[in-house]
Write a protein that holds these residues in place. Structure first.
Motif, PDB file in Angstrom:
ATOM      1  N   GLN A 191      52.747 -20.135  23.978  1.00 40.49           N
ATOM      2  CA  GLN A 191      52.867 -20.369  22.785  1.00 40.49           C
ATOM      3  C   GLN A 191      52.045 -21.710  22.123  1.00 40.49           C
ATOM      4  N   LYS A 215      46.347 -16.594  11.891  1.00 40.57           N
ATOM      5  CA  LYS A 215      45.587 -16.199  12.907  1.00 40.57           C
ATOM      6  C   LYS A 215      44.265 -15.395  12.076  1.00 40.57           C
ATOM      7  N   TYR A 253      41.789 -16.419  20.499  1.00 38.83           N
ATOM      8  CA  TYR A 253      42.207 -16.491  18.722  1.00 38.83           C
ATOM      9  C   TYR A 253      41.614 -17.405  18.110  1.00 38.83           C
ATOM     10  N   ASP A 292      41.363 -12.204  16.474  1.00 38.03           N
ATOM     11  CA  ASP A 292      41.914 -11.735  17.573  1.00 38.03           C
ATOM     12  C   ASP A 292      41.124 -10.677  18.667  1.00 38.03           C
ATOM     13  N   LEU A 298      51.721 -16.236  20.513  1.00 41.30           N
ATOM     14  CA  LEU A 298      50.410 -15.311  20.671  1.00 41.30           C
ATOM     15  C   LEU A 298      50.575 -13.949  21.003  1.00 41.30           C
ATOM     16  N   PRO A 299      49.546 -12.979  20.620  1.00 39.29           N
ATOM     17  CA  PRO A 299      49.961 -11.601  20.881  1.00 39.29           C
ATOM     18  C   PRO A 299      49.926 -11.277  22.258  1.00 39.29           C
ATOM     19  N   GLU A 300      48.974 -11.908  23.063  1.00 37.20           N
ATOM     20  CA  GLU A 300      48.969 -11.842  24.420  1.00 37.20           C
ATOM     21  C   GLU A 300      49.311 -13.075  25.221  1.00 37.20           C
ATOM     22  N   ASN A 301      50.390 -13.429  25.513  1.00 40.56           N
ATOM     23  CA  ASN A 301      50.921 -14.540  25.900  1.00 40.56           C
ATOM     24  C   ASN A 301      50.987 -14.978  27.293  1.00 40.56           C
ATOM     25  N   GLN A 340      41.972  -7.100  18.693  1.00 37.00           N
ATOM     26  CA  GLN A 340      41.383  -6.133  17.664  1.00 37.00           C
ATOM     27  C   GLN A 340      40.075  -6.207  17.403  1.00 37.00           C
TER      28      GLN A 340
END
Length: 247
Positions: free
Chosen positions: A55, A121, A110, A124, A71-74, A127
Motif C-alpha cells: 500500500q 492515480k 503507477y 497505471d 495499489l491495483p496490483e499489490n 491499463q
C-alpha cells in the motif's frame, strides 16, 4: 527481519500485523511547500523477497495526517518510489514500480499526483498495456511486421541477421514461410523517468520486448515516450529498436 531489503518499522505509521515499510522517500508532493513523507508498506513472505499487501501511505508534512492508498496490483518484488515532476506543474509526483516476478520480466507501475486537492492515480501500467495492443506477423522474404494499434504504426524488421539456421527452420528455400507465424509484444518491462529538455520536468520512457516464436526469441523492443498533456499520458514518440548483427 531481513535487513537486505530494508524492511523496517517507522513510528507513527499505521501498520497491521506483519507489515513493514519496504520503500520511502521525502519530498513536497502536495505543493504546499512542506516536505511530505511517502511510504510503501507491505507484508514480507517467509524466506522470500516477495511482498504482498503493498500500500502507498502519504504523511502530509504540514498536517502530520496519514492517508492510505491501495495499489491495483499489490504484490511483487523490489518495490521502489521515485519523486519528480511528471505533470509539469512544478510539484513532485509519486512514481511507483515493482517487479511482477513473471518470466517476461513484467513490471507494475503507477503514478500518483496531487490534483485539485487530492492524491490521484494518473498512470497505471496495466491499463496502459490494455489500451495499447500490438500484433506481430512473420512475412515472406525474411521479415516481420509489427503493428501498433495505438498509435497506428507499422514497423518492418529484417530477419536475415538471425542466420541461416534460424531462417531455414521457418522459411522455404524461395523465402516463403513454411507456415504462418505470429509473435507478440510483451507488456511494459521497464519504465524510466527521463528529463528530455533538462528542465526538471520528466516524461516516461517505456520498453516492451518484441517476441517471435517464443519468448526467448527476442526480435527487439518497442520504445514509447509518454508525455503528460494535462489529462493523460500520451505516446509522443514511438520507435522500434532492433538487435545488431555482429560483423
Amino acid at each position: 527481519m531481513n535487513n537486505q531489503f530494508n524492511w523496517r518499522r517507522v513510528p507513527g505509521i499505521p501498520l497491521s500485523s506483519g507489515q513493514t515499510v519496504v520503500a520511502s522517500q521525502v519530498g513536497d508532493v502536495t505543493g504546499d511547500g512542506y516536505p511530505d513523507w511517502v511510504y510503501l508498506i507491505g507484508t514480507q513472505q517467509p524466506d522470500s523477497p516477495y511482498i504482498t499487501n503493498i500500500q502507498l501511505i502519504l504523511k502530509n508534512g504540514q498536517t502530520n495526517q496519514y492517508q492510505t492508498f491501495p495499489l491495483p496490483e499489490n504484490a511483487g518484488y523490489e518495490p521502489t518510489i521515485w519523486l519528480g515532476d511528471l505533470t509539469g506543474n512544478g510539484v513532485k509526483d509519486i512514481f511507483i514500480v515493482m517487479d511482477s516476478g513473471g518470466s517476461g520480466g513484467i513490471i507494475f507501475a503507477y503514478v500518483y499526483s496531487f490534483i485539485q486537492g487530492r492524491m490521484t492515480k494518473i498512470f497505471d501500467s496495466i491499463q496502459f498495456n490494455e489500451q495499447h495492443p500490438y500484433k506481430v506477423h512473420y512475412q515472406n522474404n525474411y521479415s516481420v511486421n509489427v503493428y501498433s494499434g495505438n498509435p497506428r504504426k507499422k514497423y518492418t524488421l529484417d530477419l536475415r541477421y538471425k542466420g541461416a539456421e534460424y531462417l531455414n527452420e521457418i522459411y522455404n528455400a524461395n523465402g516463403t514461410l513454411k507456415q504462418p507465424i505470429e509473435g507478440w509484444v510483451d507488456p511494459i518491462s521497464a519504465l524510466y523517468p527521463i528529463d528530455v529538455a533538462r528542465n526538471g520536468k520528466y516524461d516516461l520512457l517505456g520498453l516492451q520486448q518484441i517476441a517471435g516464436r517464443y519468448h526467448a526469441d527476442g526480435l527487439g523492443y518497442v520504445e514509447n515516450l509518454l508525455h503528460w498533456n494535462g489529462q493523460e499520458f500520451l505516446i509522443v514518440r514511438q520507435i522500434v529498436a532492433i538487435y545488431g548483427e555482429e560483423f
